[in-house]
Design a protein around this motif. Structure first.
Motif, PDB file in Angstrom:
ATOM      1  N   GLY A 290       7.022  -4.574 -11.188  1.00 39.40           N
ATOM      2  CA  GLY A 290       6.906  -3.823  -9.931  1.00 39.40           C
ATOM      3  C   GLY A 290       6.049  -2.589 -10.075  1.00 39.40           C
ATOM      4  O   GLY A 290       5.220  -2.282  -9.209  1.00 39.40           O
ATOM      5  N   LEU A 291       6.226  -1.856 -11.184  1.00 45.19           N
ATOM      6  CA  LEU A 291       5.444  -0.645 -11.398  1.00 45.19           C
ATOM      7  C   LEU A 291       3.963  -0.960 -11.609  1.00 45.19           C
ATOM      8  O   LEU A 291       3.088  -0.246 -11.114  1.00 45.19           O
ATOM      9  CB  LEU A 291       5.998   0.130 -12.595  1.00 45.19           C
ATOM     10  CG  LEU A 291       7.390   0.762 -12.385  1.00 45.19           C
ATOM     11  CD1 LEU A 291       7.919   1.328 -13.694  1.00 45.19           C
ATOM     12  CD2 LEU A 291       7.337   1.851 -11.314  1.00 45.19           C
ATOM     13  N   LEU A 292       3.676  -2.043 -12.319  1.00 44.70           N
ATOM     14  CA  LEU A 292       2.279  -2.399 -12.573  1.00 44.70           C
ATOM     15  C   LEU A 292       1.565  -2.854 -11.296  1.00 44.70           C
ATOM     16  O   LEU A 292       0.359  -2.634 -11.145  1.00 44.70           O
ATOM     17  CB  LEU A 292       2.191  -3.500 -13.633  1.00 44.70           C
ATOM     18  CG  LEU A 292       2.337  -3.039 -15.087  1.00 44.70           C
ATOM     19  CD1 LEU A 292       2.388  -4.229 -16.031  1.00 44.70           C
ATOM     20  CD2 LEU A 292       1.192  -2.101 -15.477  1.00 44.70           C
ATOM     21  N   THR A 293       2.285  -3.466 -10.360  1.00 40.73           N
ATOM     22  CA  THR A 293       1.635  -3.891  -9.116  1.00 40.73           C
ATOM     23  C   THR A 293       1.224  -2.713  -8.251  1.00 40.73           C
ATOM     24  O   THR A 293       0.430  -2.874  -7.319  1.00 40.73           O
ATOM     25  CB  THR A 293       2.542  -4.826  -8.297  1.00 40.73           C
ATOM     26  OG1 THR A 293       3.755  -4.151  -7.953  1.00 40.73           O
ATOM     27  CG2 THR A 293       2.859  -6.101  -9.048  1.00 40.73           C
ATOM     28  N   VAL A 294       1.756  -1.525  -8.548  1.00 41.72           N
ATOM     29  CA  VAL A 294       1.341  -0.328  -7.805  1.00 41.72           C
ATOM     30  C   VAL A 294      -0.141  -0.047  -8.020  1.00 41.72           C
ATOM     31  O   VAL A 294      -0.849   0.379  -7.100  1.00 41.72           O
ATOM     32  CB  VAL A 294       2.181   0.892  -8.239  1.00 41.72           C
ATOM     33  CG1 VAL A 294       1.585   2.184  -7.665  1.00 41.72           C
ATOM     34  CG2 VAL A 294       3.619   0.733  -7.784  1.00 41.72           C
ATOM     35  N   ILE A 295      -0.637  -0.285  -9.242  1.00 37.25           N
ATOM     36  CA  ILE A 295      -2.004   0.113  -9.596  1.00 37.25           C
ATOM     37  C   ILE A 295      -3.051  -0.547  -8.693  1.00 37.25           C
ATOM     38  O   ILE A 295      -3.863   0.156  -8.061  1.00 37.25           O
ATOM     39  CB  ILE A 295      -2.283  -0.187 -11.091  1.00 37.25           C
ATOM     40  CG1 ILE A 295      -1.332   0.622 -11.974  1.00 37.25           C
ATOM     41  CG2 ILE A 295      -3.733   0.119 -11.436  1.00 37.25           C
ATOM     42  CD1 ILE A 295      -1.372   0.232 -13.445  1.00 37.25           C
ATOM     43  N   PRO A 296      -3.086  -1.874  -8.590  1.00 39.11           N
ATOM     44  CA  PRO A 296      -4.103  -2.477  -7.724  1.00 39.11           C
ATOM     45  C   PRO A 296      -3.936  -2.109  -6.257  1.00 39.11           C
ATOM     46  O   PRO A 296      -4.925  -1.920  -5.544  1.00 39.11           O
ATOM     47  CB  PRO A 296      -3.935  -3.985  -7.953  1.00 39.11           C
ATOM     48  CG  PRO A 296      -2.615  -4.159  -8.596  1.00 39.11           C
ATOM     49  CD  PRO A 296      -2.340  -2.911  -9.348  1.00 39.11           C
ATOM     50  N   TYR A 297      -2.701  -1.993  -5.797  1.00 38.71           N
ATOM     51  CA  TYR A 297      -2.489  -1.672  -4.390  1.00 38.71           C
ATOM     52  C   TYR A 297      -2.883  -0.235  -4.056  1.00 38.71           C
ATOM     53  O   TYR A 297      -3.418   0.038  -2.981  1.00 38.71           O
ATOM     54  CB  TYR A 297      -1.032  -1.929  -4.006  1.00 38.71           C
ATOM     55  CG  TYR A 297      -0.698  -3.391  -3.862  1.00 38.71           C
ATOM     56  CD1 TYR A 297      -1.477  -4.232  -3.073  1.00 38.71           C
ATOM     57  CD2 TYR A 297       0.396  -3.949  -4.524  1.00 38.71           C
ATOM     58  CE1 TYR A 297      -1.179  -5.573  -2.939  1.00 38.71           C
ATOM     59  CE2 TYR A 297       0.705  -5.291  -4.391  1.00 38.71           C
ATOM     60  CZ  TYR A 297      -0.086  -6.102  -3.596  1.00 38.71           C
ATOM     61  OH  TYR A 297       0.208  -7.432  -3.458  1.00 38.71           O
ATOM     62  N   ALA A 298      -2.631   0.702  -4.959  1.00 35.97           N
ATOM     63  CA  ALA A 298      -3.030   2.096  -4.725  1.00 35.97           C
ATOM     64  C   ALA A 298      -4.558   2.210  -4.683  1.00 35.97           C
ATOM     65  O   ALA A 298      -5.118   2.897  -3.822  1.00 35.97           O
ATOM     66  CB  ALA A 298      -2.456   2.995  -5.819  1.00 35.97           C
ATOM     67  N   ALA A 299      -5.225   1.533  -5.609  1.00 36.54           N
ATOM     68  CA  ALA A 299      -6.692   1.553  -5.623  1.00 36.54           C
ATOM     69  C   ALA A 299      -7.249   0.915  -4.357  1.00 36.54           C
ATOM     70  O   ALA A 299      -8.245   1.382  -3.791  1.00 36.54           O
ATOM     71  CB  ALA A 299      -7.209   0.833  -6.866  1.00 36.54           C
ATOM     72  N   ALA A 300      -6.621  -0.154  -3.885  1.00 47.81           N
ATOM     73  CA  ALA A 300      -7.082  -0.827  -2.674  1.00 47.81           C
ATOM     74  C   ALA A 300      -6.942   0.075  -1.453  1.00 47.81           C
ATOM     75  O   ALA A 300      -7.797   0.053  -0.554  1.00 47.81           O
ATOM     76  CB  ALA A 300      -6.296  -2.118  -2.462  1.00 47.81           C
ATOM     77  N   THR A 301      -5.886   0.861  -1.395  1.00 45.39           N
ATOM     78  CA  THR A 301      -5.694   1.792  -0.276  1.00 45.39           C
ATOM     79  C   THR A 301      -6.868   2.760  -0.174  1.00 45.39           C
ATOM     80  O   THR A 301      -7.428   2.978   0.902  1.00 45.39           O
ATOM     81  CB  THR A 301      -4.376   2.575  -0.446  1.00 45.39           C
ATOM     82  OG1 THR A 301      -3.289   1.654  -0.504  1.00 45.39           O
ATOM     83  CG2 THR A 301      -4.163   3.549   0.699  1.00 45.39           C
ATOM     84  N   ALA A 302      -7.247   3.345  -1.305  1.00 44.26           N
ATOM     85  CA  ALA A 302      -8.373   4.282  -1.319  1.00 44.26           C
ATOM     86  C   ALA A 302      -9.667   3.579  -0.929  1.00 44.26           C
ATOM     87  O   ALA A 302     -10.477   4.106  -0.140  1.00 44.26           O
ATOM     88  CB  ALA A 302      -8.504   4.914  -2.703  1.00 44.26           C
ATOM     89  N   ALA A 303      -9.879   2.371  -1.440  1.00 39.24           N
ATOM     90  CA  ALA A 303     -11.112   1.631  -1.146  1.00 39.24           C
ATOM     91  C   ALA A 303     -11.221   1.317   0.340  1.00 39.24           C
ATOM     92  O   ALA A 303     -12.297   1.442   0.947  1.00 39.24           O
ATOM     93  CB  ALA A 303     -11.160   0.343  -1.962  1.00 39.24           C
TER      94      ALA A 303
END
Length: 437
Positions: A290-303
């Motif tokens: 769950g914690l690792l899935t934060v990384i791609p989703y957070a980057a996608a939000t900014a993009a």
């Protein structure tokens, strides 16, 4: 659009005034709609986390899970267009509230799943309940914002997809790790209960919070309403499709619809299988996943936000969309090439998620450039319906591939190919239609 010499009702309205009014509307509507979408998407895809325990508890195969994840879209597809047309009759406030309350209750009912049949039925009913939500919100935004301002606001709304991962990943991981057998319920059952409650609360709130149209918005002054109405009226001049029939049969609507289908193939592949792909890279603990899935989703939000702003500022839609699709495809291919190296696989998945999520928000800037009125209500629903077919195809495809080969690699490469096809199709849409100032 307004310029420095525009007057409405005898009052001088500068560009700065227009910016201030649109900022006010954005802050009034977008945070609430964004929050609604976070839980909408979370309730749709939390089955990906439930899968980590649910399959072994109930004895489901990968193929059963893939079909159950995808059958949601059968109900969604069947009721999408009728739902949006009903909204035209009853108003956005009532219909958005109805959608959210019913899907929240059905999502909670997933705790009663015991067989593949009950799994399929409830996923189908969840699709029926949620049908029309996305096109309803996109249509609702066009009641306040002209098409030329849709890049930024659409991106802000659709950041609900990755943010459901940013917020939902750790929360879902914690529930799966900590709630097993509390009061006799498995952790996957608690997942459905706890993540459906906010949806019902937001649905009830929508009834009181939203205004059906500019004229009903008590939080706007008369001058602000006049400014918004003026810009919307001016915006209609560049649109070519207006009638209900246009929304169903015009070739441009179907071009947009199949374009969206190829992009959403990547979206639903990521949404339903990201936890499994992370697990296959060597991470076993549900909370860590769950914690690792934060990384791609957070980057996608900014993009999504940055590309949306760039798209509006440059009055350019096609390249912003196509390049995002290419980035998504490259990222998916990289995640396959380095599937057993957690660090590199996560970097590739982050790149893929950034590109894929951005294609979704950028795609929804195109239909408002072409459609208005009844054509918009029907056409938006048609496009989303066709795109929703990928929600049935993508997870089931990955499930079959996983069952046969014990790996998702081949299926992920197919999804990458779909993104490349979508990126090429973008340029079949004339630039003059979608790159207007």
């Amino acid at each position: 659009m307004l310029n420095s010499t525009t007057t409405i009702g005898g009052a001088y309205l500068s560009d700065d005034k227009a910016q201030a009014v649109y900022a006010k509307v954005t802050w009034r509507l977008l945070p609430f709609l964004f929050l609604c979408y976070v839980f909408a998407y979370l309730d749709r895809v939390n089955v990906g986390f439930a899968k980590l325990q649910m399959m072994s508890d109930l004895g489901f195969s990968e193929a059963v899970y893939g079909l159950g994840a995808g059958v949601f879209f059968v109900g969604y597809l069947a009721f999408e267009v009728p739902s949006n047309l009903i909204m035209l009759k009853v108003g956005a406030r009532v219909w958005i509230a109805r959608i959210m309350v019913t899907w929240g209750l059905i999502s909670c009912s997933m705790i009663f799943v015991t067989t593949p049949t009950s799994f399929y039925i409830l996923r189908f009913l969840l699709g029926v309940a949620e049908a029309g939500f996305i096109p309803a919100i996109v249509l609702y935004l066009t009641y306040f914002f002209p098409a030329t301002r849709c890049g930024k606001v659409t991106a802000l709304f659709f950041t609900g997809i990755p943010m459901s991962g940013v917020l939902g990943g750790p929360v879902s991981g914690w529930i799966m790790s900590s709630m097993d057998q509390v009061n006799g319920l498995a952790s996957w059952q608690w997942l459905f209960v706890l993540e459906s409650i906010p949806t019902v609360i937001l649905g009830v709130t929508a009834w009181f919070y939203l205004s059906d149209k500019i004229g009903d918005a008590k939080w706007l002054t008369s001058d602000e309403k006049a400014l918004l109405e003026y810009n919307l009226n001016q915006d209609q001049h560049g649109k070519h499709l207006h009638s209900l029939r246009d929304g169903f049969v015009n070739p441009r609507v179907w071009m947009l619809s199949f374009l969206y289908l190829f992009f959403t193939m990547g979206l639903y592949g990521i949404s339903f299988w990201l936890p499994t792909i992370v697990k296959d890279s060597g991470v076993k603990n549900p909370l860590d996943i769950g914690l690792l899935t934060v990384i791609p989703y957070a980057a996608a939000t900014a993009a999504m936000i940055l590309v949306g702003r760039s798209s509006d500022a440059r009055h350019e839609r096609r390249w912003h969309l196509a390049l995002a699709g290419i980035v998504g495809a490259v990222g998916l291919a990289g995640s396959v090439a380095y599937a057993h190296d957690t660090a590199i696989a996560m970097f590739a998945l982050t790149l893929a998620t950034m590109g894929i999520m951005t294609t979704i928000s950028q795609f929804w800037t195109l239909p408002p450039m072409i459609l208005s009125g009844a054509a918009a209500a029907a056409g938006l629903a048609v496009a989303n319906s066709v795109g929703s077919v990928s929600g049935l195809i993508a997870p089931y495809l990955l499930g079959i591939v996983k069952t046969v080969t014990n790996s998702t690699n081949s299926g992920v490469l197919v999804l990458a190919g779909c993104l490349l096809i979508g990126s090429c199709m973008v340029f079949a849409i004339p630039a003059k239609l979608v790159n207007r100032k």
